[in-house]
Design an enzyme around this catalytic site. Structure first.
Site, PDB file in Angstrom:
ATOM      1  CG  HIS A   1      29.451  11.648   6.190  1.00  0.00           C
ATOM      2  ND1 HIS A   1      28.932  12.654   6.692  1.00  0.00           N
ATOM      3  CD2 HIS A   1      28.732  10.902   8.081  1.00  0.00           C
ATOM      4  CE1 HIS A   1      27.736  13.275   7.408  1.00  0.00           C
ATOM      5  NE2 HIS A   1      27.180  12.048   7.904  1.00  0.00           N
ATOM      6  CG  MET A   2      29.937   4.364   3.410  1.00  0.00           C
ATOM      7  SD  MET A   2      30.832   3.869   2.242  1.00  0.00           S
ATOM      8  CE  MET A   2      30.023   4.325   0.647  1.00  0.00           C
TER       9      MET A   2
ATOM     10  CG  ASP B   1      30.710   8.402  14.383  1.00  0.00           C
ATOM     11  OD1 ASP B   1      29.784   8.726  13.631  1.00  0.00           O
ATOM     12  OD2 ASP B   1      30.474   8.932  15.822  1.00  0.00           O
TER      13      ASP B   1
END
Ligand code: AMP
Ligand code: ZN
Length: 119
Positions: free
Chosen positions: A101-102, A31
């Site tokens: 997304h996870m 991220d």
């Protein structure tokens, strides 16, 4: 591929990302704004906008996302220390990227889950 989708552009190699895993169904990358020592996004290659758009035909993809979460957690050394998986869906969740997304979060105690106003 959705041309206006940042995650589709990463998948297509048109936008940069720190990729930690990729196979024929799922990609995982760091991220850009980490909220934990380990903060990785586990993303299906197929453009699915959100949980609301999941159907039975995606069953294998969903399993593969969880499988990749296991594999990446192990590779990042947090399999036994623990981690949290988060999937935001829609405005109240704060979802900003409309490609499923996870979030895989770990590497330190994360504190109690969630933050919300009393109602
Ligand atoms: P969500 O609120 O669940 O939609 O979260 C989207 C996440 O994607 C946020 O944590 C962002 O920091 C992250 N993000 C947005 N653009 C990028 C990018 N280009 N590379 C990596 N992460 C990104
Ligand atoms: Zn997309």
């Amino acid at each position: 591929m959705a041309r206006d989708c940042i995650f589709c552009r990463i998948i297509a190699g048109e936008a940069p990302a720190d990729v930690v895993y990729r196979d024929d169904a799922v990609i995982a990358f760091k991220d850009i704004m980490p909220r934990a020592p380990v903060h990785i996004l586990v993303v299906p290659l197929e453009h699915i906008a959100s949980v609301n758009d999941l159907a039975e035909k995606h069953a294998q993809t969903v399993w593969r996302m969880f499988r990749v979460a296991q594999v990446v957690a192990e590779k990042q050394g947090i399999k036994s220390t623990g981690y949290r998986l988060v999937v935001n869906n829609g405005p109240d969740s704060g979802q900003v990227v409309f490609h499923l997304h996870m979030h895989l979060l770990g590497g330190a105690p994360l504190g109690p889950f969630g933050a919300y106003r009393r109602i």
